[in-house]
Design an enzyme around this catalytic site. Structure first.
Site, PDB file in Angstrom:
ATOM      1  N   GLU A 254       0.858  -1.195   0.000  1.00  0.00           N
ATOM      2  CA  GLU A 254       0.000   0.000   0.000  1.00  0.00           C
ATOM      3  C   GLU A 254       0.885   1.233   0.000  1.00  0.00           C
ATOM      4  O   GLU A 254       2.030   1.173   0.437  1.00  0.00           O
ATOM      5  CB  GLU A 254      -0.822   0.052   1.301  1.00  0.00           C
ATOM      6  CG  GLU A 254      -1.708  -1.111   1.529  1.00  0.00           C
ATOM      7  CD  GLU A 254      -2.180  -1.177   2.987  1.00  0.00           C
ATOM      8  OE1 GLU A 254      -1.941  -0.234   3.758  1.00  0.00           O
ATOM      9  OE2 GLU A 254      -2.794  -2.187   3.321  1.00  0.00           O
TER      10      GLU A 254
ATOM     11  N   LYS B   3       2.558   4.492   1.435  1.00  0.00           N
ATOM     12  CA  LYS B   3       2.846   4.961   2.800  1.00  0.00           C
ATOM     13  C   LYS B   3       2.605   6.465   2.834  1.00  0.00           C
ATOM     14  O   LYS B   3       3.389   7.247   2.317  1.00  0.00           O
ATOM     15  CB  LYS B   3       4.293   4.624   3.190  1.00  0.00           C
ATOM     16  CG  LYS B   3       4.587   4.908   4.671  1.00  0.00           C
ATOM     17  CD  LYS B   3       5.920   4.286   5.081  1.00  0.00           C
ATOM     18  CE  LYS B   3       6.140   4.238   6.577  1.00  0.00           C
ATOM     19  NZ  LYS B   3       6.258   5.509   7.236  1.00  0.00           N
TER      20      LYS B   3
ATOM     21  N   ARG C 129      -1.297   7.206  17.481  1.00  0.00           N
ATOM     22  CA  ARG C 129      -0.343   6.101  17.568  1.00  0.00           C
ATOM     23  C   ARG C 129       0.048   5.828  19.021  1.00  0.00           C
ATOM     24  O   ARG C 129       0.375   4.717  19.378  1.00  0.00           O
ATOM     25  CB  ARG C 129       0.872   6.576  16.771  1.00  0.00           C
ATOM     26  CG  ARG C 129       2.031   5.708  16.710  1.00  0.00           C
ATOM     27  CD  ARG C 129       3.107   6.531  16.020  1.00  0.00           C
ATOM     28  NE  ARG C 129       4.271   5.737  15.794  1.00  0.00           N
ATOM     29  CZ  ARG C 129       5.083   5.293  16.737  1.00  0.00           C
ATOM     30  NH1 ARG C 129       4.838   5.552  17.994  1.00  0.00           N
ATOM     31  NH2 ARG C 129       6.141   4.575  16.416  1.00  0.00           N
TER      32      ARG C 129
ATOM     33  N   PHE D 133      -6.882   1.893   6.000  1.00  0.00           N
ATOM     34  CA  PHE D 133      -6.209   0.703   5.467  1.00  0.00           C
ATOM     35  C   PHE D 133      -6.520  -0.579   6.231  1.00  0.00           C
ATOM     36  O   PHE D 133      -6.082  -1.651   5.855  1.00  0.00           O
ATOM     37  CB  PHE D 133      -4.688   0.914   5.349  1.00  0.00           C
ATOM     38  CG  PHE D 133      -4.034   1.463   6.595  1.00  0.00           C
ATOM     39  CD1 PHE D 133      -3.792   0.640   7.671  1.00  0.00           C
ATOM     40  CD2 PHE D 133      -3.655   2.796   6.659  1.00  0.00           C
ATOM     41  CE1 PHE D 133      -3.190   1.133   8.814  1.00  0.00           C
ATOM     42  CE2 PHE D 133      -3.042   3.296   7.802  1.00  0.00           C
ATOM     43  CZ  PHE D 133      -2.810   2.470   8.891  1.00  0.00           C
TER      44      PHE D 133
HETATM   45  P1  ATP Z   1       8.241   7.061  10.848  1.00  0.00           P
HETATM   46  O1  ATP Z   1       7.043   7.923  11.045  1.00  0.00           O
HETATM   47  O2  ATP Z   1       9.537   7.715  11.148  1.00  0.00           O
HETATM   48  O3  ATP Z   1       8.222   6.307   9.553  1.00  0.00           O
HETATM   49  P2  ATP Z   1       7.087   5.431  12.827  1.00  0.00           P
HETATM   50  O4  ATP Z   1       7.763   4.545  13.812  1.00  0.00           O
HETATM   51  O5  ATP Z   1       6.198   6.530  13.319  1.00  0.00           O
HETATM   52  O6  ATP Z   1       8.225   5.965  11.939  1.00  0.00           O
HETATM   53  P3  ATP Z   1       6.733   3.393  10.974  1.00  0.00           P
HETATM   54  O7  ATP Z   1       6.753   2.160  11.796  1.00  0.00           O
HETATM   55  O8  ATP Z   1       7.945   3.777  10.254  1.00  0.00           O
HETATM   56  O9  ATP Z   1       6.230   4.598  11.850  1.00  0.00           O
HETATM   57  O10 ATP Z   1       5.605   3.319   9.888  1.00  0.00           O
HETATM   58  C1  ATP Z   1       4.303   3.095  10.240  1.00  0.00           C
HETATM   59  C2  ATP Z   1       3.552   4.390  10.136  1.00  0.00           C
HETATM   60  O11 ATP Z   1       3.309   4.735   8.779  1.00  0.00           O
HETATM   61  C3  ATP Z   1       2.175   4.192  10.728  1.00  0.00           C
HETATM   62  O12 ATP Z   1       2.202   4.465  12.097  1.00  0.00           O
HETATM   63  C4  ATP Z   1       1.320   5.152   9.969  1.00  0.00           C
HETATM   64  O13 ATP Z   1       1.267   6.369  10.662  1.00  0.00           O
HETATM   65  C5  ATP Z   1       2.053   5.385   8.661  1.00  0.00           C
HETATM   66  N1  ATP Z   1       1.361   4.848   7.468  1.00  0.00           N
HETATM   67  C6  ATP Z   1       1.180   5.516   6.318  1.00  0.00           C
HETATM   68  N2  ATP Z   1       0.568   4.769   5.406  1.00  0.00           N
HETATM   69  C7  ATP Z   1       0.316   3.569   5.976  1.00  0.00           C
HETATM   70  C8  ATP Z   1      -0.293   2.361   5.507  1.00  0.00           C
HETATM   71  N3  ATP Z   1      -0.763   2.224   4.289  1.00  0.00           N
HETATM   72  N4  ATP Z   1      -0.349   1.328   6.387  1.00  0.00           N
HETATM   73  C9  ATP Z   1       0.142   1.444   7.641  1.00  0.00           C
HETATM   74  N5  ATP Z   1       0.731   2.553   8.114  1.00  0.00           N
HETATM   75  C10 ATP Z   1       0.832   3.617   7.296  1.00  0.00           C
END
Ligand code: ATP
Length: 590
Positions: A267, A269, A295, A364
């Protein structure tokens, strides 16, 4: 239980550094509590009156607490005088208090050294009730009323109780353990080891309310009325209580991803704000039909008035959805950068903000519908259920996805998303269940274009552990560099870098301000730091910053055993707690 006994247990816990000792002491405390005290005690130990997803805040600043302390009876000789108007002149008392606070950096300790020693027979339940009443006071004159009530309470308790009451009010109990240690301790309390931990954690992931879980578990399992299986099988997702959100691992190449995960769903991001949407057509207790959680499991409903449109957009009576909220430009229809979406993060004038930056929710996942939880269902099935639920899609858009086992296709998809200005792809195992946190290879991200540069593929989120006073030109700011660390197992924070270069003067000053609010006189027990790196000022684990670096190298100086080469601060991550920092384990994939 007497509150003084509870506070003494917290004092002991604060000074334990071994995780096992903490778990055992906490288990003992759980067993000593009356059942009705278990939930309140669990929240108090997290510096709160309620689970994190409910907000009941004291709204009392450090300044107000200092004002309260000035009213408390103490043995401090002030030479107080009376002003022309017959009021007490407390300015010398205030000055003394501020001096002590500056020196100790912890209002709890200041309080303990300030109040007179009393023996109090107030119980935990009584103090909890008083604190709830205090938090509920609002309206004109509420600050004065709070100061008065709090000073009356501090006047009758012992110093250790007073210390923790003040820390609870500030939301920083400084015990150095999270909900996960509490789960260990619950299991320990009942079966004498961690045997029940996994199942307790699964239950917590479904309903992130540690107090309720602790009470349910101790009530039914400990009293051997039911088996663990029976108690936790009743545990399911519930509209109105957040599910712990799933997070991503990192892998470097699409080939690695396919090798590890097999068939996947990819999907886009989106770079916005994670929002877990809860909907109940018949309304929650306060009559509202929607709730939004971040979150970090905080209630963010007020930020998103457009969620009220949900009742017309779905054919369901109750729902829990997972989504990313992102601002868009009404005219061009384009998605907006993260900073603009973040303008929603405010307390006032939300309606004006929502007109200026309208939000779309890219949904999602679906975790619950009409009384049935879907966490155990394979993702592919959840995607179908999600598609069925929406009648109209304007504010809410079901995130598009592709299914593939082909690493070349996957790489192209990821690159397409980057070309569209998105953050690349999130890749999810096609038949995976929904599991909160970062466990298992279920969700993965590739953040930068594969092999784009020799630099680190992703940024790190590190905990600020302390700072060094500046030398030379920087001595005027009182801060020259930060000591930062990553998370190891057992919730230990290990050092990985000193960050000094690339910080502007403005940034240095604001970082010093943030650090000074949480400075402590001794190294927090969860830190592991080599003597040679001891900073001039220690701070509680509270500030998380995102840093970029060129390389990770082996290091004999840093306790993480590796160091960052050329670390640079990108931003302060106010949305993350120290337990969300990058882990030593994750570093391996970088
Ligand atoms: P960063 O924001 O620095 O990437 P993080 O730890 O906050 O790090 P990640 O684990 O990197 O988050 O990535 C997951 C995050 O991406 C989710 O918490 C959500 O906010 C975002 N996100 C965006 N698109 C999607 C998607 N399609 N599915 C799941 N998460 C998504």
């Amino acid at each position: 239980m007497l509150f003084s006994k509870f506070a003494t247990a917290l004092e002991e816990l604060e000074h334990l550094s071994s995780r096992i000792d903490m778990t055992e002491r906490l288990a003992q405390l759980f067993l000593e509590l009356d059942l009705v005290e278990v939930a309140p005690a669990s929240y108090l130990m997290q510096g709160s009156l309620v689970p994190s997803y409910q907000s009941l805040e004291f709204q009392l600043s450090t300044k107000m607490i200092l004002r309260t302390l000035a009213k408390v009876k103490t043995s401090f000789i002030t030479g107080q005088t009376t002003t022309l108007f017959g009021e007490e002149d407390t300015s010398s008392v205030q000055a003394e208090l501020e001096k002590r606070y500056k020196h100790m950096g912890d209002l709890g300790e200041v309080t303990a050294g300030w109040v007179q020693p009393h023996q109090s027979d107030l119980t935990l339940a009584q103090v909890y009730e008083k604190l709830v009443a205090l938090a509920h006071i609002s309206g004109t004159g509420s600050q004065d009323e709070k100061v008065l009530l709090l000073s009356q309470l501090l006047d009758v308790v012992d110093p250790i109780s007073a210390k923790f009451i003040v820390r609870i009010i500030l939301g920083k109990v400084r015990l150095g353990f999270s909900a996960m240690t509490m789960l260990d301790a619950l299991s320990w309390a009942v079966v004498g080891d961690k045997a029940h931990r996994t199942q307790l954690e699964l239950a917590y992931l479904k309903q992130a309310d540690i107090g309720f879980l602790a009470e349910t578990y101790l009530k039914d399992v400990a009293k051997s009325k039911s088996s663990l299986k029976d108690v936790l099988s009743e545990y399911s997702v519930k509209a109105g209580v957040p599910v712990v959100p799933a997070l991503c691992h990192r892998l470097n190449t699409s080939q690695e991803i396919i090798d590890k995960m097999g068939e996947v769903i990819a999907e886009p991001k989106y770079d916005g704000l994670r929002v877990q949407i809860h909907f109940k057509r018949s309304g929650f207790e306060d009559g509202s039909k929607v709730r939004a959680y971040t979150r970090n499991l905080e209630d963010a409903t007020h930020m998103f008035p457009e969620l009220n449109e949900l009742e017309h957009a779905v054919s369901a009576d109750s729902l829990v959805l997972d989504s990313e909220a992102i601002g868009y430009d009404n005219e061009s229809g384009e998605l907006l950068p993260f900073q603009e979406t973040m303008t929603r993060k405010r307390k006032h004038n939300i309606v004006a903000a929502s007109e200026k930056v309208p939000i779309r929710f890219f949904v999602f996942d679906i975790l619950f519908r009409d009384g049935v939880g879907f966490l155990e269902k394979p993702l592919r099935e959840r995607k179908d259920l999600l598609e069925e639920v929406f009648n109209t899609k304007s504010t809410f858009i079901v995130a598009p996805f592709v299914i593939t086992k082909d690493s070349v296709l996957l790489r192209e998809y990821h690159e397409d998303q980057l070309a569209k200005g998105l953050e690349g792809a999130v890749i999810k195992k096609v038949d995976s269940d929904y599991q909160g946190g970062r466990k298992g290879w279920k969700w993965v991200k590739i953040k930068e274009e594969e092999g784009a540069s020799g630099k680190l593929k992703d940024t790190l989120d590190v905990v600020v552990m302390g700072y060094y006073a500046g030398r030379g030109k920087r001595s005027q700011f009182g801060i020259g560099a930060l000591l930062v660390g990553v998370l190891d197992s057992d919730e230990q924070v290990k050092t990985i870098a000193k960050i000094g270069t690339g910080l502007t003067e403005k940034r240095l000053v604001s970082l010093k301000e943030a650090c000074d609010k949480i400075r402590v006189s001794e190294m927090p027990t969860m830190y592991v730091v080599a003597d040679a790196l001891t900073p001039d000022v220690w701070v509680q684990p509270d500030v998380v910053i995102e840093v970029a670096a060129d390389e990770i190298t082996r290091s004999p100086n840093h306790t993480a055993k590796v160091a960052l080469r050329f670390p640079r601060l990108i931003t302060v991550r106010t949305d993350k707690s120290w337990q969300d920092a990058t882990t030593v384990e994750e570093l391996k994939s970088l």
